[in-house]
Design a protein around this motif. Structure first.
Motif, PDB file in Angstrom:
ATOM      1  N   ALA A 159       0.865  -1.180   0.000  1.00  0.00           N
ATOM      2  CA  ALA A 159       0.000   0.000   0.000  1.00  0.00           C
ATOM      3  C   ALA A 159       0.898   1.226   0.000  1.00  0.00           C
ATOM      4  O   ALA A 159       2.055   1.166   0.418  1.00  0.00           O
ATOM      5  CB  ALA A 159      -0.916   0.011   1.221  1.00  0.00           C
ATOM      6  N   PHE A 160       0.349   2.343  -0.489  1.00  0.00           N
ATOM      7  CA  PHE A 160       1.089   3.594  -0.545  1.00  0.00           C
ATOM      8  C   PHE A 160       0.318   4.673   0.202  1.00  0.00           C
ATOM      9  O   PHE A 160      -0.913   4.687   0.186  1.00  0.00           O
ATOM     10  CB  PHE A 160       1.304   4.031  -1.999  1.00  0.00           C
ATOM     11  N   LEU A 161       1.054   5.580   0.850  1.00  0.00           N
ATOM     12  CA  LEU A 161       0.460   6.690   1.576  1.00  0.00           C
ATOM     13  C   LEU A 161       1.078   7.981   1.042  1.00  0.00           C
ATOM     14  O   LEU A 161       2.286   8.193   1.134  1.00  0.00           O
ATOM     15  CB  LEU A 161       0.728   6.568   3.075  1.00  0.00           C
ATOM     16  N   ASP A 162       0.258   8.834   0.468  1.00  0.00           N
ATOM     17  CA  ASP A 162       0.676  10.109  -0.114  1.00  0.00           C
ATOM     18  C   ASP A 162       0.601  11.172   0.976  1.00  0.00           C
ATOM     19  O   ASP A 162      -0.478  11.480   1.465  1.00  0.00           O
ATOM     20  CB  ASP A 162      -0.255  10.440  -1.283  1.00  0.00           C
ATOM     21  N   THR A 168      -2.202  14.196  -5.421  1.00  0.00           N
ATOM     22  CA  THR A 168      -1.899  13.828  -6.801  1.00  0.00           C
ATOM     23  C   THR A 168      -1.120  12.517  -6.879  1.00  0.00           C
ATOM     24  O   THR A 168      -1.381  11.671  -7.739  1.00  0.00           O
ATOM     25  CB  THR A 168      -1.097  14.950  -7.492  1.00  0.00           C
ATOM     26  N   LEU A 169      -0.161  12.339  -5.974  1.00  0.00           N
ATOM     27  CA  LEU A 169       0.692  11.151  -6.038  1.00  0.00           C
ATOM     28  C   LEU A 169      -0.092   9.875  -5.771  1.00  0.00           C
ATOM     29  O   LEU A 169       0.172   8.841  -6.396  1.00  0.00           O
ATOM     30  CB  LEU A 169       1.867  11.283  -5.068  1.00  0.00           C
ATOM     31  N   ALA A 170      -1.061   9.930  -4.877  1.00  0.00           N
ATOM     32  CA  ALA A 170      -1.900   8.749  -4.634  1.00  0.00           C
ATOM     33  C   ALA A 170      -2.677   8.385  -5.890  1.00  0.00           C
ATOM     34  O   ALA A 170      -2.792   7.209  -6.254  1.00  0.00           O
ATOM     35  CB  ALA A 170      -2.852   8.991  -3.460  1.00  0.00           C
ATOM     36  N   PHE A 185      -2.913  10.974   2.837  1.00  0.00           N
ATOM     37  CA  PHE A 185      -2.876  11.268   4.259  1.00  0.00           C
ATOM     38  C   PHE A 185      -3.553  12.596   4.505  1.00  0.00           C
ATOM     39  O   PHE A 185      -3.284  13.579   3.829  1.00  0.00           O
ATOM     40  CB  PHE A 185      -1.434  11.328   4.765  1.00  0.00           C
ATOM     41  N   THR A 186      -4.439  12.623   5.456  1.00  0.00           N
ATOM     42  CA  THR A 186      -5.047  13.884   5.877  1.00  0.00           C
ATOM     43  C   THR A 186      -4.812  14.031   7.371  1.00  0.00           C
ATOM     44  O   THR A 186      -5.039  13.092   8.142  1.00  0.00           O
ATOM     45  CB  THR A 186      -6.555  13.928   5.561  1.00  0.00           C
TER      46      THR A 186
END
Length: 195
Positions: A159-162, A168-170, A185-186
Motif C-alpha cells: 500500500a502507498f500513503l501520499d 496527486t501522487l496517490a 494522508f489527511t
C-alpha cells in the motif's frame, strides 16, 4: 524556500522554460515524439513518467507549444502546465550545480531502510551518495512509475500513503498499479477544548 527551490527559481528567471503533460500514450511513444523534435534541434526532453498513460515533457516554450500540434495530430491529449521552468531537464543544470555546492556541506546519516530514488528507480541502502542522486534528480527524468514498481515488486510494499499536498501522487500510484491501495494522508482536525 530551501536551497533547491531558490536555485530552481533563479534558473527559471534567467532561462525560462515550459512543461506539458501528454496523455493517452505510453512513455516510449512520447519519447519518440520528443526525439523527433530533438533531431530538429529543439530543446525538449521527457521530464516525468507519471503513469502508464501520462508523461510530462519539458523544454523551451517554443518546443512545448510546437509539440501541442503534433500531439493533437497523433490523437493525444496535451495540457501545458502553469510553470515557467523546464524542470527535470538539462535547463536545470545551474540549479543542480548550486544544490551540489550546498549539499557538500550536509552530513547524511547512514540509512536504516531502503530509499527508492526516482532518478534511477532503484532501492538504495546505506553508503550511497545522496548528494549525487539529489543533484541528478534536478536534470533527469522522474521515473515515478518505475519507482512504484520497485517499491511494490522488489520491496514488497502492499500500500502507498501520499503525504504531499493535494493527493496527486496517490492518484498516480492508483493508475500505475491498479489494485494496490494508495491513500492520501489527511491530518486530523485540531481538538477544541471547552473552557
Amino acid at each position: 524556500m530551501g536551497e533547491r527551490g531558490r536555485a530552481m527559481a533563479e534558473v527559471a528567471r534567467r532561462r525560462p522554460g515550459a512543461m506539458a503533460a501528454v496523455m493517452g500514450a505510453d512513455v516510449d511513444e512520447v519519447a519518440a515524439l520528443v526525439d523527433t523534435f530533438r533531431q530538429e534541434g529543439a530543446d525538449l526532453w521527457v521530464a516525468n513518467h507519471n503513469s502508464p498513460q501520462q508523461t510530462v515533457i519539458a523544454g523551451s516554450r517554443t518546443a512545448i507549444d510546437a509539440a501541442a500540434s503534433r500531439a493533437a495530430d497523433a490523437g493525444l491529449r496535451y495540457s501545458v502546465l502553469p510553470v515557467t521552468a523546464a524542470c527535470h531537464s538539462p535547463y536545470m543544470e545551474p540549479a543542480s550545480a548550486a544544490l551540489r555546492r550546498a549539499l557538500e556541506l550536509t552530513h547524511f546519516a547512514a540509512g536504516v531502510l531502503p530509499v527508492v530514488a526516482n532518478v534511477d528507480a532503484r532501492a538504495h541502502y546505506g553508503g550511497i551518495q545522496w548528494q549525487e542522486l539529489s543533484t541528478r534528480q534536478l536534470v533527469s527524468r522522474v521515473r515515478w512509475v518505475e519507482s512504484l514498481n520497485t517499491l511494490h515488486e522488489e520491496l514488497d510494499c502492499t500500500a502507498f500513503l501520499d503525504i504531499s499536498p493535494g493527493g496527486t501522487l496517490a492518484g498516480l500510484a492508483r493508475r500505475a498499479l491498479p489494485g494496490v491501495p494508495a491513500h492520501k494522508f489527511t491530518a486530523p482536525a485540531p481538538l477544541s477544548v471547552a473552557a
